[in-house]
Design an enzyme around this catalytic site. Structure first.
Site, PDB file in Angstrom:
ATOM      1  N   ALA A 153       0.837  -1.197   0.000  1.00  8.05           N
ATOM      2  CA  ALA A 153       0.000   0.000   0.000  1.00  8.05           C
ATOM      3  C   ALA A 153       0.873   1.249   0.000  1.00  8.05           C
ATOM      4  O   ALA A 153       0.607   2.221  -0.723  1.00  8.05           O
ATOM      5  CB  ALA A 153      -0.928  -0.012   1.207  1.00  8.05           C
ATOM      6  N   TYR A 154       1.917   1.233   0.807  1.00  6.03           N
ATOM      7  CA  TYR A 154       2.851   2.353   0.862  1.00  6.03           C
ATOM      8  C   TYR A 154       3.514   2.563  -0.496  1.00  6.03           C
ATOM      9  O   TYR A 154       3.569   3.685  -1.015  1.00  6.03           O
ATOM     10  CB  TYR A 154       3.902   2.082   1.934  1.00  6.03           C
ATOM     11  N   ALA A 155       4.014   1.474  -1.096  1.00  2.47           N
ATOM     12  CA  ALA A 155       4.678   1.582  -2.391  1.00  2.47           C
ATOM     13  C   ALA A 155       3.724   2.086  -3.463  1.00  2.47           C
ATOM     14  O   ALA A 155       4.113   2.849  -4.354  1.00  2.47           O
ATOM     15  CB  ALA A 155       5.271   0.230  -2.792  1.00  2.47           C
ATOM     16  N   SER A 157       1.260   4.182  -3.034  1.00  2.00           N
ATOM     17  CA  SER A 157       1.113   5.628  -2.865  1.00  2.00           C
ATOM     18  C   SER A 157       2.349   6.365  -3.362  1.00  2.00           C
ATOM     19  O   SER A 157       2.244   7.457  -3.944  1.00  2.00           O
ATOM     20  CB  SER A 157       0.835   5.976  -1.395  1.00  2.00           C
ATOM     21  N   LYS A 158       3.525   5.784  -3.162  1.00  3.52           N
ATOM     22  CA  LYS A 158       4.747   6.419  -3.633  1.00  3.52           C
ATOM     23  C   LYS A 158       4.853   6.366  -5.155  1.00  3.52           C
ATOM     24  O   LYS A 158       5.409   7.287  -5.792  1.00  3.52           O
ATOM     25  CB  LYS A 158       5.971   5.769  -2.991  1.00  3.52           C
TER      26      LYS A 158
END
Length: 255
Positions: A153-155, A157-158
């Site tokens: 999920a973090y990746a 968004s990045k």
């Protein structure tokens, strides 16, 4: 793009500057002779950073998920400094969670903080950046394109943040937009809220699949990352994308 190879006398806004990489970038910019506005939500941490940086640095309260807060923060910096040359967006939330467990609320918070907030900051700062052919840098992650299990999920968004930089660059070539993807870095505080059991389980998978090496090898320190960011901002050329990994000869070993 115009640049004199130095941040001396530049007016710099660092968003997400209360701790970790953002704080280190702010201090490094101040050390390079810039006037730095340290912006984030935690005012007491900002004031500590400003005390370390010295005048003419200042602390600016900014909640990137609130549009009015972003506008007020940028306008306050411009009023204090008389303009704005550089914006660094280092704000980010980085949960450790399996992708199947990410609900709508978590997705909304991730994108509000990691992506939408970045665009709101640039939108508010754009008139001032255009006046001086200024610079904006978004702090991304080297896991984009090969996300670590538990950090998908973090990746995601990045990845959106990097595309956002391309979109801004496409419509506003008079401003230099950079995505700076960083690998594993110590002292960010990211892991403070992670579930220890889940981290132990997933870290084995990361190692087996080579994800650790992809984002290293080894760990960097926040000040090392900050020095690289400052070099990008002070370069006489526009650097649209920079990937920052630990130097094997200097990094903290993973073994």
């Amino acid at each position: 793009m115009t640049a004199d190879g130095s941040l001396a006398e530049k007016r710099v806004l660092v968003v997400g500057a209360s701790s970790g990489v953002g704080r280190a970038i702010g201090l490094a910019a101040a050390g390079a002779g810039a006037s730095v506005a340290f912006a984030a939500r935690r005012v007491e941490l900002l004031e500590t950073a400003v005390d370390e940086a010295g005048t003419p640095s200042l602390a600016v309260v900014c909640d990137v998920t609130e549009p009015s807060s972003v506008v007020e923060a940028v306008e306050g910096v411009v009023k204090a400094f008389g303009g704005l040359d550089t914006v660094v967006y280092a704000t980010g939330v980085d949960p450790l969670i399996r992708i199947a467990d990410v609900d709508a609320a978590r997705w909304s918070n991730l994108f509000a903080t990691n992506v939408i907030g970045a665009s709101l900051v640039v939108r508010a700062a754009l008139p001032y950046l255009r006046e001086v052919n200024g610079r904006a840098a978004f702090i991304s992650a080297t896991s984009v394109g090969r996300p670590l299990p538990g950090m998908g999920a973090y990746a995601t968004s990045k990845a959106a943040l990097e595309e956002l930089a391309r979109a801004w660059r496409s419509e506003h070539p008079e401003v230099s937009f950079s995505s700076i993807a960083i690998g594993m870095t110590l002292g960010t505080g990211v892991t403070d809220t992670w579930d220890g059991d889940l981290l132990g389980e997933l870290s084995t998978v990361w190692s087996e699949r080579g994800h650790v090496f992809d984002n290293g090898p080894g760990y960097m320190q926040c000040d090392e990352v900050a020095d690289t960011v400052i070099a990008v901002l002070a370069a006489p050329t526009c650097l649209p994308f920079v990937s920052v990994l630990a130097d094997p000869a200097r990094s903290t070993s993973l073994s």
